[in-house]
Design a protein around this motif. Structure first.
Motif, mmCIF file in Angstrom:
data_model
loop_
_atom_site.group_PDB
_atom_site.id
_atom_site.type_symbol
_atom_site.label_atom_id
_atom_site.label_comp_id
_atom_site.label_asym_id
_atom_site.label_seq_id
_atom_site.Cartn_x
_atom_site.Cartn_y
_atom_site.Cartn_z
ATOM 1 N N GLN A 59 0.822 -1.210 0.000
ATOM 2 C CA GLN A 59 0.000 0.000 0.000
ATOM 3 C C GLN A 59 0.853 1.255 0.000
ATOM 4 N N SER A 60 1.959 1.217 0.725
ATOM 5 C CA SER A 60 2.850 2.382 0.782
ATOM 6 C C SER A 60 3.427 2.697 -0.595
ATOM 7 N N ASP A 61 3.803 1.660 -1.330
ATOM 8 C CA ASP A 61 4.337 1.850 -2.681
ATOM 9 C C ASP A 61 3.263 2.417 -3.603
ATOM 10 N N LEU A 62 2.052 1.891 -3.489
ATOM 11 C CA LEU A 62 0.933 2.369 -4.310
ATOM 12 C C LEU A 62 0.664 3.843 -4.051
ATOM 13 N N GLU A 63 0.603 4.219 -2.778
ATOM 14 C CA GLU A 63 0.317 5.611 -2.442
ATOM 15 C C GLU A 63 1.449 6.534 -2.885
#
Length: 309
Positions: A69-73
């Motif tokens: 999720q951190s990479d996506l955001e």
């Protein structure tokens, strides 16, 4: 004009060009339905706006890790920053501003409209809608709405579903409704086809569509075009446009009176039936009354029965 279309230049065969929402509204606008006037920046226009950064966007998307999720955001933020800081060509900017000038309106609403013919390819409220947009901030508003196409949730949805649908941008004059709501050309629960089911509340229709109030309900017979039943609820809030503060304001109310007069409910029903007859399928519309005029704001198929609309 290469990248924009007035609503009266649009028809149902142009979904891939102007988006599903715009295509339906354009078709009905030409037939004389009262729809807030406006224009559309085509999917080709959106591509033109992004042309100098599209390869960078594609490169970033190709490296997104949906399990992180951190990479996506993070990558969503990089893409949206690229869009917001991009410079669009003078040619398309001049065309957009010329279209705006022709509206003779101080404020417009700017929203995305998905170019896929399938209703499942978008989800209500996902992309940003900008309100109280003036000529001076129109270009920045358009970039904000395009950037919302690359929110984390939207990126994840499209990658997971291998959805390559694009967007167009619908720009319309803002109206200021006293009452608004939705209507179905069949009962949405029982699926009885002989009645129009209307929900309404004071102010903006979002109070109904977002479930902020228990709306008034009216059932109109298609055969007799008369009121069969109504249920009036206590409305505790209404949403209104605050033109001074340039925002939607929530106002607390305690109002037991009916939001829609019987004659206006019948007008809403007549509009709903007319749209159903044109498209030859059950429909769900959004409508609003500003002054003495009833406006058609959006048309959808009833997904349970016609998921392809």
């Amino acid at each position: 004009m290469n990248y924009t279309y007035r609503l009266d230049e649009i028809n149902l065969n142009m979904i891939s060009v102007v988006g599903r929402k715009s295509a339906y509204l354009g078709e009905l606008y030409k037939m004389g339905f009262d729809i807030p006037s406006g224009f559309v920046i085509s999917s080709a226009g959106v591509n033109e706006i992004l042309k100098d950064i599209q390869s960078d966007i594609n490169s970033i998307l190709s490296s997104v890790n949906l399990n992180n999720q951190s990479d996506l955001e993070k990558k969503s933020g990089i893409i949206r920053s690229l869009i917001l800081n991009s410079k669009i060509s003078e040619e398309i900017e001049e065309e957009i501003l010329e279209r705006f000038n022709s509206l003779n309106s101080r404020y417009v609403a700017v929203r995305a409209t998905v170019t896929s013919p399938l209703s499942g390819s978008s989800f209500a409220g996902e992309y940003e809608t900008d309100l109280f947009v003036t000529r001076d901030n129109l270009i920045e508003s358009i970039k904000r709405v395009i950037a919302s196409y690359y929110s984390p949730r939207a990126i994840a949805y499209r990658l997971l579903n291998q959805d390559n649908s694009g967007i167009a941008i619908l720009i319309q004059n803002m109206i200021n409704p006293t009452v608004a709501g939705t209507a179905f050309s069949l009962h949405p629960v029982t699926e009885e086809p002989d009645y129009v089911f209307i929900e309404s509340a004071f102010g903006l229709g979002e109070s109904v569509t977002k479930g902020l109030v228990t709306p008034d309900q009216y059932i109109i017979s298609k055969a007799t075009r008369s009121l069969v039943s109504k249920r009036i609820s206590k409305k505790v809030v209404k949403l209104v446009y605050d033109y001074e503060e340039k925002r939607i304001k929530t106002i607390d109310i305690q109002d037991n009176s009916e939001s829609l007069k019987e004659r206006d409910a019948i007008k809403v029903a007549n509009m709903t039936i007319a749209v159903e007859e044109i498209f030859k399928r059950n429909v769900n519309i959004e409508w609003a009354i500003d002054g003495n005029k009833l406006y058609l704001l959006e048309v959808r198929g009833v997904r349970k029965i016609y998921p392809e609309v």
